[in-house]
Design a protein around this motif. Structure first.
Motif, mmCIF file in Angstrom:
data_model
loop_
_atom_site.group_PDB
_atom_site.id
_atom_site.type_symbol
_atom_site.label_atom_id
_atom_site.label_comp_id
_atom_site.label_asym_id
_atom_site.label_seq_id
_atom_site.Cartn_x
_atom_site.Cartn_y
_atom_site.Cartn_z
ATOM 1 N N TYR A 1 -13.115 3.402 -2.726
ATOM 2 C CA TYR A 1 -13.242 4.391 -1.661
ATOM 3 C C TYR A 1 -14.695 4.550 -1.260
ATOM 4 O O TYR A 1 -15.585 4.596 -2.110
ATOM 5 C CB TYR A 1 -12.727 5.763 -2.146
ATOM 6 C CG TYR A 1 -11.231 5.856 -2.258
ATOM 7 C CD1 TYR A 1 -10.565 5.373 -3.383
ATOM 8 C CD2 TYR A 1 -10.478 6.429 -1.244
ATOM 9 C CE1 TYR A 1 -9.187 5.461 -3.483
ATOM 10 C CE2 TYR A 1 -9.096 6.521 -1.342
ATOM 11 C CZ TYR A 1 -8.459 6.037 -2.458
ATOM 12 O OH TYR A 1 -7.100 6.113 -2.566
ATOM 13 N N HIS B 1 -11.146 1.574 1.311
ATOM 14 C CA HIS B 1 -10.909 2.720 2.194
ATOM 15 C C HIS B 1 -12.258 3.018 2.853
ATOM 16 O O HIS B 1 -13.159 3.565 2.231
ATOM 17 C CB HIS B 1 -10.404 3.920 1.395
ATOM 18 C CG HIS B 1 -10.161 5.132 2.244
ATOM 19 N ND1 HIS B 1 -9.008 5.884 2.162
ATOM 20 C CD2 HIS B 1 -10.906 5.735 3.201
ATOM 21 C CE1 HIS B 1 -9.064 6.882 3.032
ATOM 22 N NE2 HIS B 1 -10.225 6.822 3.675
ATOM 23 N N HIS C 1 0.860 -1.183 0.000
ATOM 24 C CA HIS C 1 0.000 0.000 0.000
ATOM 25 C C HIS C 1 0.895 1.232 0.000
ATOM 26 O O HIS C 1 1.415 1.644 1.039
ATOM 27 C CB HIS C 1 -0.921 0.016 1.223
ATOM 28 C CG HIS C 1 -1.936 1.125 1.202
ATOM 29 N ND1 HIS C 1 -3.120 1.055 1.897
ATOM 30 C CD2 HIS C 1 -1.955 2.322 0.578
ATOM 31 C CE1 HIS C 1 -3.819 2.160 1.693
ATOM 32 N NE2 HIS C 1 -3.110 2.962 0.901
ATOM 33 N N VAL D 1 -8.175 -1.457 4.316
ATOM 34 C CA VAL D 1 -6.826 -0.869 4.369
ATOM 35 C C VAL D 1 -6.733 0.151 5.502
ATOM 36 O O VAL D 1 -7.741 0.600 6.043
ATOM 37 C CB VAL D 1 -6.439 -0.213 3.023
ATOM 38 C CG1 VAL D 1 -6.252 -1.268 1.946
ATOM 39 C CG2 VAL D 1 -7.449 0.828 2.594
ATOM 40 N N HIS D 2 -5.521 0.510 5.816
ATOM 41 C CA HIS D 2 -5.142 1.531 6.816
ATOM 42 C C HIS D 2 -6.112 1.643 8.005
ATOM 43 O O HIS D 2 -6.682 2.700 8.264
ATOM 44 C CB HIS D 2 -4.876 2.893 6.193
ATOM 45 C CG HIS D 2 -5.877 3.393 5.181
ATOM 46 N ND1 HIS D 2 -7.209 3.423 5.422
ATOM 47 C CD2 HIS D 2 -5.705 3.907 3.931
ATOM 48 C CE1 HIS D 2 -7.817 3.942 4.360
ATOM 49 N NE2 HIS D 2 -6.927 4.238 3.441
ATOM 50 N N LYS E 1 -8.703 -1.223 -5.366
ATOM 51 C CA LYS E 1 -9.094 -0.441 -4.192
ATOM 52 C C LYS E 1 -10.294 0.432 -4.539
ATOM 53 O O LYS E 1 -10.333 1.039 -5.612
ATOM 54 C CB LYS E 1 -7.933 0.448 -3.724
ATOM 55 C CG LYS E 1 -8.298 1.277 -2.479
ATOM 56 C CD LYS E 1 -7.142 2.090 -1.921
ATOM 57 C CE LYS E 1 -7.628 2.952 -0.755
ATOM 58 N NZ LYS E 1 -6.649 3.917 -0.284
HETATM 59 ZN ZN ZN Z 1 -7.146 5.061 1.514
#
Ligand code: ZN
Ligand code: URP
Ligand code: ZN
Length: 506
Positions: A165, A195, A70, A250-251, A163
């Motif tokens: 969002y 995300h 990432h 993620v994150h 990915k």
């Molecule tokens: Zn992100």
């Protein structure tokens, strides 16, 4: 083999030997030598004859090179800003920090076709990268052509993860679009990375803050309330469970979010998750610095507090979180990134993201492994092996094993380093970790058998990194738990037909 004979028979010699180290393979630590031939690992352990080139690893850890799955490189962000690193500076910086493979994003923005995006990123990376790389696709435009033709073609061509969002006005997908993407990922065997932040919660709080004149960087942390992450994470998991497909969040930043993921996994959901250095080593207090300096610490979701840090550590330790990536999103502290309107920039206008591609592994080695929170095998899994499996790079990448690419980092656990921006190789111009002292550093880094970093010097040519066409994700399968709603409902005939499990449409 007898050393003298080996040195007389040229073709028998290894191209490179790494001598006398503590080699970490899958589940074992082997003291001895490692031999490399034709870019691959050809011998592990014992005492090998001298190679064409030898690296002394006495007293050092010999670990797989890291995989950073990432990072944002030469990419326009969700807010439309170009990040500060190109494929040369980012891969050089990664290599100096012990990473030998990156999987950044090829970012589709609305109005762009997937083939044009992939061609553009491929060309730019091929000219500049010094280590190996693949791409995830950022999908912002899931129209009919993308879903029916371009995305399946890209997945079959090695872009096996994408990915999406749930926030950023220019990027976010509606839930119904997320369902379409998840169903497609299920049909094509791709992994969807999400995300997860609730866009409306953030907009709602941010507008009220701005209206009251609260524009400083620290209000970024207020606008991105932890509940915005937790709600969206739960929703993303529910959407993925509905169509019975794995998902990777993620994150992950917040303690409640880790708990939501843990509970979903306990219910048998195939939910995977990632966290990053900023959520272990920064807090919201870092955004509260004089003037606009706090902007250097603003990322999304933002770093929280000491309790959240502990929750992230626990998640990494107990396996709730599978990967540790940098989310390197380098923006300079000037009008090109963090301060588009100079001193008048509000928290809503500054680029989101922090740099970290070079320090990702050294920070975890120092604060995780050497401080005893994780063992060396967890360090390797979190920084390399799990990335290789989830993103279709195993067994070629991510582990020290016979036949695998010779991607290796030789770590000196004694070396103490006080971090400064000046010692790093990215283009952000600052580091959020300035002034911290850490222990352990990857002093020699090898990519496909080439020594790319040694004596604090780069030995790799621009463009010498190779593109990695990735295979299918190798994901843990969790079965629905007997007695749970999912176990009772997910095999219902109607739903099964709708998500294309082969039964007749009702
Ligand atoms: Zn992100
Ligand atoms: O703040 C962050 N994480 N910026 C990078 C873009 C993203 O959403 O990953
Ligand atoms: Zn990111």
């Amino acid at each position: 083999m007898d050393t003298t004979i080996a040195s007389l028979i040229g073709e028998e010699r290894f191209d490179l030997t790494i001598r006398g180290g503590r080699i970490v393979t899958d589940g074992r630590v082997i003291e001895g030598d490692l031999g490399v031939r034709d870019g691959r690992i050809a011998a592990i352990g014992g005492s090998l004859p001298p190679g064409l080139r030898d690296v002394d690893a006495t007293g050092r850890w010999v670990l797989p090179g890291g995989i950073d799955s990432h990072c944002h490189v030469e990419q326009r962000s969700g807010m439309g800003m170009m990040c500060a690193d190109d494929f040369y500076s980012a891969t050089v910086s990664a290599a100096f920090g012990g990473t030998t493979t990156i999987v950044p994003f090829a970012a589709q923005h609305r109005g762009m076709s997937v083939p044009e995006v992939l061609a553009d990123y491929s060309q730019r990376a091929a000219e500049k990268a010094v280590i190996d790389y693949g791409f995830h696709l950022i999908l912002a435009n899931p129209d009919a052509t993308t879903l029916s033709q371009d995305l399946p073609a890209a997945i079959r061509d090695g872009i096996t993860s994408l990915k999406v969002y749930m926030t950023y006005d220019r990027m976010k997908l509606e839930d119904i679009e997320l369902l379409d993407v998840l169903a497609l990922a299920r049909a094509e065997g791709a992994l969807v990375m999400v995300h997860a932040e609730n866009n409306d919660m953030i907009r709602w709080i941010a507008q009220r803050l701005i209206d009251r004149g609260h524009t400083a960087p620290k209000f970024h942390g207020v606008a991105h309330d932890p509940l915005a992450e937790t709600e969206a994470a739960y929703r993303a998991i529910a959407l993925a469970r509905l169509v019975d497909v794995p998902l990777l969040l993620v994150h992950v930043a917040g303690g409640d979010t880790v708990e939501v993921i843990r509970q979903a996994q306990l219910l048998g959901a195939n939910v995977l998750a990632e966290s990053c250095p900023q959520y272990l080593f920064l807090t919201a207090d870092d955004m509260d610095r004089p003037g606009l300096e706090g902007a250097m610490f603003c990322c999304s979701p933002p770093a929280r507090d000491a309790d959240a840090q502990e929750a992230i550590w626990r998640g990494l330790i107990d396996g709730t979180l599978a990967t540790y990536s940098s989310d390197h999103a380098p923006y300079r502290f000037d009008e090109t990134g963090k301060l588009p309107k100079g001193d008048a920039t509000t928290f809503k206008e500054m680029a989101n993201g922090v740099p970290g591609i070079e320090l990702r592994m050294p920070l975890l080695f120092s604060e995780g492994f050497l401080k005893g929170r994780i063992d060396i095998h967890q360090f390797v899994a979190l920084t390399a092996t799990n990335h290789a499996k989830l993103y279709g790079l195993a067994p070629r990448k991510g582990a020290i094993a016979l036949g695998a690419d010779a991607d290796i980092a030789v770590w000196n656990a004694e070396r103490e380093t006080t971090i400064t921006a000046a010692m790093l190789h990215d283009n952000a111009g600052y580091t959020p970790y300035e002034g911290r002292t850490i222990q352990g550093w990857p002093e020699v880094v090898v990519s496909r058998g080439r020594v790319v970093v040694e004596d604090n010097t780069l030995h790799a040519e621009r463009g010498s990194g190779a593109y990695l066409r990735r295979g299918a994700p190798d994901l843990p399968r969790r079965a629905p738990v007997p007695g749970t709603d999912r176990q009772n409902r997910s095999h219902g005939r109607v739903l099964k037909a709708l998500i294309g499990l082969g039964e007749d449409t009702p």
